[in-house]
Each structure stands twice: as C-alpha cells, then as structure tokens.
Design a protein around this motif. Structure first.
Motif, short mmCIF file in Angstrom:
data_model
loop_
_atom_site.label_atom_id
_atom_site.label_comp_id
_atom_site.label_asym_id
_atom_site.label_seq_id
_atom_site.Cartn_x
_atom_site.Cartn_y
_atom_site.Cartn_z
N PRO A 198 -16.89 5.50 19.38
CA PRO A 198 -17.48 5.21 17.98
C PRO A 198 -18.46 6.27 17.66
O PRO A 198 -18.81 6.40 16.14
N ALA A 199 -18.84 7.09 18.49
CA ALA A 199 -19.74 8.31 17.92
C ALA A 199 -18.82 9.41 17.31
O ALA A 199 -19.56 10.46 16.64
N VAL A 200 -17.57 9.48 17.47
CA VAL A 200 -16.67 10.48 16.95
C VAL A 200 -16.89 10.73 15.42
O VAL A 200 -17.07 11.62 14.86
N ARG A 201 -16.75 9.50 14.76
CA ARG A 201 -16.53 9.57 13.25
C ARG A 201 -17.82 10.21 12.78
O ARG A 201 -17.77 11.08 11.78
N PRO A 202 -18.96 9.49 12.96
CA PRO A 202 -20.19 10.31 12.31
C PRO A 202 -20.47 11.40 12.74
O PRO A 202 -20.81 12.27 12.02
N PHE A 203 -20.06 12.03 13.90
CA PHE A 203 -19.97 13.36 14.38
C PHE A 203 -19.35 14.19 13.19
O PHE A 203 -19.86 15.35 12.86
N LEU A 204 -17.75 14.05 12.99
CA LEU A 204 -17.11 14.74 12.00
C LEU A 204 -17.65 14.54 10.70
O LEU A 204 -17.42 15.47 10.24
N VAL A 205 -18.21 13.39 10.38
CA VAL A 205 -18.75 13.40 8.90
C VAL A 205 -19.78 14.52 8.88
O VAL A 205 -20.02 15.17 8.11
N GLY A 206 -20.61 14.34 9.99
CA GLY A 206 -21.93 15.28 9.72
C GLY A 206 -21.52 16.75 9.77
O GLY A 206 -21.86 17.87 9.22
N MET A 207 -20.23 17.01 10.54
CA MET A 207 -19.78 18.43 10.68
C MET A 207 -19.26 18.97 9.30
O MET A 207 -19.53 19.94 8.86
N PHE A 208 -18.85 17.82 8.51
CA PHE A 208 -18.06 18.06 7.30
C PHE A 208 -19.34 18.54 6.24
O PHE A 208 -19.35 19.44 5.45
N VAL A 209 -20.30 17.50 6.35
CA VAL A 209 -21.23 17.96 5.30
C VAL A 209 -21.99 19.03 5.45
O VAL A 209 -22.41 19.89 4.79
N ASP A 210 -22.25 19.14 6.81
CA ASP A 210 -23.09 20.84 7.40
C ASP A 210 -22.26 21.71 6.67
O ASP A 210 -22.72 22.67 5.90
N ASP A 222 -9.46 18.67 23.33
CA ASP A 222 -8.60 19.70 22.54
C ASP A 222 -8.64 18.96 20.98
O ASP A 222 -8.83 19.99 20.01
N ARG A 223 -8.07 17.88 21.05
CA ARG A 223 -7.98 17.39 19.65
C ARG A 223 -9.33 17.11 18.78
O ARG A 223 -9.07 17.63 17.86
N LEU A 224 -10.38 16.79 19.88
CA LEU A 224 -11.62 16.77 18.64
C LEU A 224 -12.30 18.10 18.38
O LEU A 224 -12.75 18.42 17.25
N TYR A 225 -12.05 19.07 19.13
CA TYR A 225 -12.38 20.42 18.84
C TYR A 225 -11.50 20.93 17.54
O TYR A 225 -12.07 21.64 16.58
N ALA A 226 -10.10 20.34 17.67
CA ALA A 226 -9.36 21.01 16.47
C ALA A 226 -9.68 20.27 15.44
O ALA A 226 -9.70 20.81 13.98
N MET A 227 -10.14 18.83 15.38
CA MET A 227 -10.41 18.04 14.25
C MET A 227 -11.90 18.77 13.64
O MET A 227 -11.86 18.77 12.29
N GLN A 228 -12.70 19.16 14.57
CA GLN A 228 -13.89 19.69 14.19
C GLN A 228 -13.61 20.84 13.28
O GLN A 228 -14.31 21.08 12.23
N VAL A 273 -0.99 23.04 15.62
CA VAL A 273 -1.00 24.06 16.50
C VAL A 273 -1.39 23.25 17.88
O VAL A 273 -1.01 23.65 19.01
N ARG A 274 -2.60 22.57 17.73
CA ARG A 274 -2.98 21.99 18.79
C ARG A 274 -1.98 21.12 19.62
O ARG A 274 -1.67 20.95 20.88
N ARG A 275 -1.27 20.28 18.85
CA ARG A 275 -0.09 19.40 19.07
C ARG A 275 1.16 20.34 19.88
O ARG A 275 1.42 19.92 20.88
N LEU A 276 1.44 21.51 19.64
CA LEU A 276 2.47 22.41 20.06
C LEU A 276 1.51 22.77 21.34
O LEU A 276 2.41 23.24 22.49
N GLN A 277 0.20 22.81 21.61
CA GLN A 277 -0.25 23.44 22.76
C GLN A 277 -0.51 22.41 23.96
O GLN A 277 -1.10 22.75 25.08
N ARG A 278 -0.45 21.06 23.40
CA ARG A 278 -1.01 20.09 24.27
C ARG A 278 -0.46 19.97 25.61
O ARG A 278 -1.17 19.52 26.71
N HIS A 279 0.72 20.44 26.02
CA HIS A 279 1.32 20.51 27.33
C HIS A 279 1.22 21.95 28.20
O HIS A 279 1.69 22.18 29.06
N ALA A 280 0.55 22.73 27.23
CA ALA A 280 0.50 24.28 27.87
C ALA A 280 -0.86 24.57 28.82
O ALA A 280 -1.72 23.70 28.26
N ARG A 281 -0.94 25.39 29.78
CA ARG A 281 -2.17 25.57 30.42
C ARG A 281 -3.10 26.49 29.20
O ARG A 281 -2.60 27.42 28.45
#
Length: 420
Positions: A10-22, A134-140, A268-276
C-alpha cells in the motif's frame, strides 16, 4: 489459469504520487534554473552563477551523509527530510537579496537534491524486491519524466500569464510540490515500509569501499553516467558550436528524448524481465556506442536536412540505450547492497552522477575543442571497457542481484526490520 497478481504494497501508490508531484514542481524551474534564480533574487547573473556553483559544490557532502542517515534511521525519513528542506529553500528564495544568503539557500536546496537520489532508490528497494523492484523503478522513471515535461509546459504558462511575478509564482508552486510529496509519504500507507531501524550497523563506508565487485560496478556505472550527460552537456556544444546546427534543434531533441523515455520505460522493462541485469547493461553499452558513432557521422554529412536527420536518428538510438540501461542499473545496485548498509551503498553508486557533472562540462568542451570526433571516440572506448567489465562482473555479484525472479503470487514485502 492465470495466477493471481501479488498484492501491491500500500505504500507504493503514495510514493509514486509523491514522485510525480515532486517532478512536476522541478519541471517548473529546472529548464530556467539560472534565469529563475536571477529574476527571483534580483542579483546580477554573474553573482548568481558563482553562487550556484559554490552551493552545488557544498551540496556534494549531502550524498554520503544521506547514506549514513538512511542506514541509521530509514529511507522514508530521509526522503521526507529532502522534501522539507527543499520546500523551505524555495519558499525563502524570494527573500534573498545578497550573495551570502543566496549561497546558503542554494546549498540547502543542493543538499536536498543530492540526498534525494540515494533516499528514493533505497525506498524503492525497501518497498519491493525481485522483478517487482525493476517494475517499480521503471514506473518511478515514467512518472517523473511525464511530470517533468508537464512542469516545463506549466512554467511557460506561468511566465506568460503572470509576467515578472511568474518567477515568484514558480518558487511558491515548487515549494508547495515538495510539501505535497512529503505529505504523500506521511500518509498511513506510506508508513508501512518506513519503520525505524533499531540502530546503525557496523561496517560503514569502509565496507562499501572494500567491496571489490560493487566498486567495480560503480566504476562501470561511471562510464554510463558520463554518457547520459551528453544530451544536456555535450550535445549543445557539439551540434551548435561544432556543426552549426540551429539551436532550436536542441529543444526538439530534448523533447523527443523525454517523451520516449516516459513512454518506453515499462515496455522495455517487460522485454528485459528475463534477462540478466549485467547482460542488459552490457547491451545498453553497445547501443550507446552505436549512438556515439551516429553522432560522429553527422559531422561528415552536408549541413541542413541530412545532418539534422543524422542527429535525430542518433538521439533515438541514444534514447533506446538510456531505456535499456536505467532500470537494470538501479536494480543491480540495490540488489548488490546488503540491507543494513543499503543507504551507504546507493549513496556511493549515486556519486557517479555528481562526479560526472563535475567532469563533463570541462571534459566534453576540451575534447570538442581538440576535435569534435574525439568526444565520441573517447566515450565509445569507455563504454566498450564498461561493457566487457559488466560481463566479467556477472559472476562476482550476488546471483539474486544479477537475475531477479518475479515475485511469487501472494508475496508481500515486509518492512526491513521485520525480516530475518
């Protein structure tokens, strides 16, 4: 039958909103930084330039200090602190009327900027793990790029509608954006992973600096961060000064890059998800080398449409390389760092940007002055070494950092201090 998705922290959504506003607030002033400060304070441009340079130098100390504070307390607390001190700084900018106060306020803001990156990276690492990280870094990155572009548009509107007072309005709005971002992290959901640590852990920066595989990763990352400063530092000198391209082209290239980075991060993150992650970064290095070759080739084409087309094509390839590099780089650094010293580890990793911003202006200008092609040859050589180094590091970095499985269904990330 499709497996159910793992429950989202549940902390992900407020974090992403804060990143957007920042990022929205940052987009208001970053494209106009020196002009903004000069107009708000009324000081001469030379005074502003000297003051901002001195303040940025003083602010570098905040990066390693942030690492200590993150490990002593937690990433959320430090991240909120970066928002609070920058909000105060921008709120006070309209009151500045002399060199001393300018340096003091700008240094506070610079310190907040420098501490923000290890704190936000550490918070993402605390919120999730494995492929979810990886997904959260990409979303950020997506949220911040979209918001930064919107902020740039809003800054133009503020100046056109409010005239001279528009610069003060930008200062107030940016301060407000930091307050809102801090509030997002202080919401009940934002506190889930913000638990206070039970005390600092032994090791400190000595452990970080003697971790040879990690420091090898930092050395490789320095080549990538230098290259990623090309659009903001090297390309204006090369395209306009050396090739005679129209200055307006720079805005077009920057916009293309920003929009594509925002749109392409998750695909791009989805394409990389199985790569080292190490191999993904080595591939990014190869694509960066191709971009360097295309930029260099533009110098041999006729002025006008052929040269402009080459610069646009090179920027598209450069943007693809940036997309391939960004998420694996962040996740690899976070995955390599032990949880008890993650703040210090990521602070050292983020120092590559600070070092790059010191080296790039004079270094790029010097190489272009000797020969425009020399810049691209030097970067390509560094990237080639970095790619080989990345592949060799693959066997020496933690396996869980190199190859990240997707989170198991039903997995819920626990606070760091609740984990064994």
């Amino acid at each position: 039958m499709r497996s159910p998705s793992p429950p989202r922290n549940p902390a992900v959504r407020p974090f992403l909103v804060g990143m957007f506003v920042d990022a929205l607030g940052n987009g208001l002033y970053v494209p106009l930084t020196l002009l903004f400060i000069q107009q708000v304070t009324g000081l001469p441009a030379t005074t502003v330039g000297l003051g901002v340079t001195l303040a940025a130098t003083l602010g570098l100390a905040a990066n390693p200090l942030a690492g200590v504070l993150i490990d002593r307390f937690d990433a959320r607390t430090v991240l909120v602190g970066t928002y609070v001190i920058r909000a105060l700084g921008f709120a006070l900018y309209p009151l500045v009327d002399a060199f001393g106060p300018l340096v003091a306020i700008a240094a506070v803001i610079s310190a907040g900027d420098r501490a923000f990156y290890p704190a936000s990276g550490s918070y993402v690492a605390a919120l999730t793990e494995g492929g979810g990280r990886d997904r959260l870094y990409a979303m950020q990155a997506t949220a911040r790029n979209v918001a930064f572009g919107l902020g740039g548009l809003l800054s133009a509107s503020a100046l056109s509608l409010a005239g001279g007072i528009g610069f003060t309005l930008i200062a107030v709005l940016n301060a407000a954006s930091f307050v809102v971002s801090a509030a997002c992290l202080l919401l009940p959901g934002g506190r889930v992973v913000g638990a206070r640590r039970k005390g600092d852990r032994p090791g400190g920066y000595r452990q970080v600096l003697t971790d040879r595989p990690f420091m090898g990763l930092v050395a490789v990352e320095q080549a990538f961060t230098l290259t990623r400063l090309i659009l903001s530092v090297g390309l204006p000198l090369y395209a306009v000064s050396a090739l005679g391209a129209p200055p307006a082209l720079l805005g077009i290239l920057y916009t293309i890059n920003t929009l594509l980075v925002a749109a392409g991060q998750l695909p791009v993150r989805r394409l990389q998800r199985h790569a080292r992650r190490t191999h993904a970064m080595a591939l990014a290095g190869g694509v960066f080398v191709l971009a360097c070759a295309l930029y260099a080739a533009a110098a041999f084409l006729p002025a006008g449409i052929p040269m402009i087309a080459a610069l646009v094509t090179a920027t598209l390839v450069f943007t693809l390389a940036e997309l391939l590099h960004a998420t694996p780089s962040a996740s690899l650094a976070a995955g390599t760092a032990p949880a008890a010293l993650r703040g210090r580890y990521l602070a050292v990793h983020q120092m590559t940007w600070s070092v790059g911003q010191v080296i790039a202006p004079a270094g790029f200008a010097g190489l272009i002055a000797v020969s425009p092609a020399l810049l691209w040859v030097a970067l390509a050589a560094l990237l080639g070494l970095a790619g080989v180094g990345m592949l060799r590091l693959s066997a020496h970095l933690p396996a869980s950092a190199v190859t990240a499985p997707e989170p198991n269904p039903g997995h819920q990330r626990l606070p760091d201090n609740d984990r064994a």
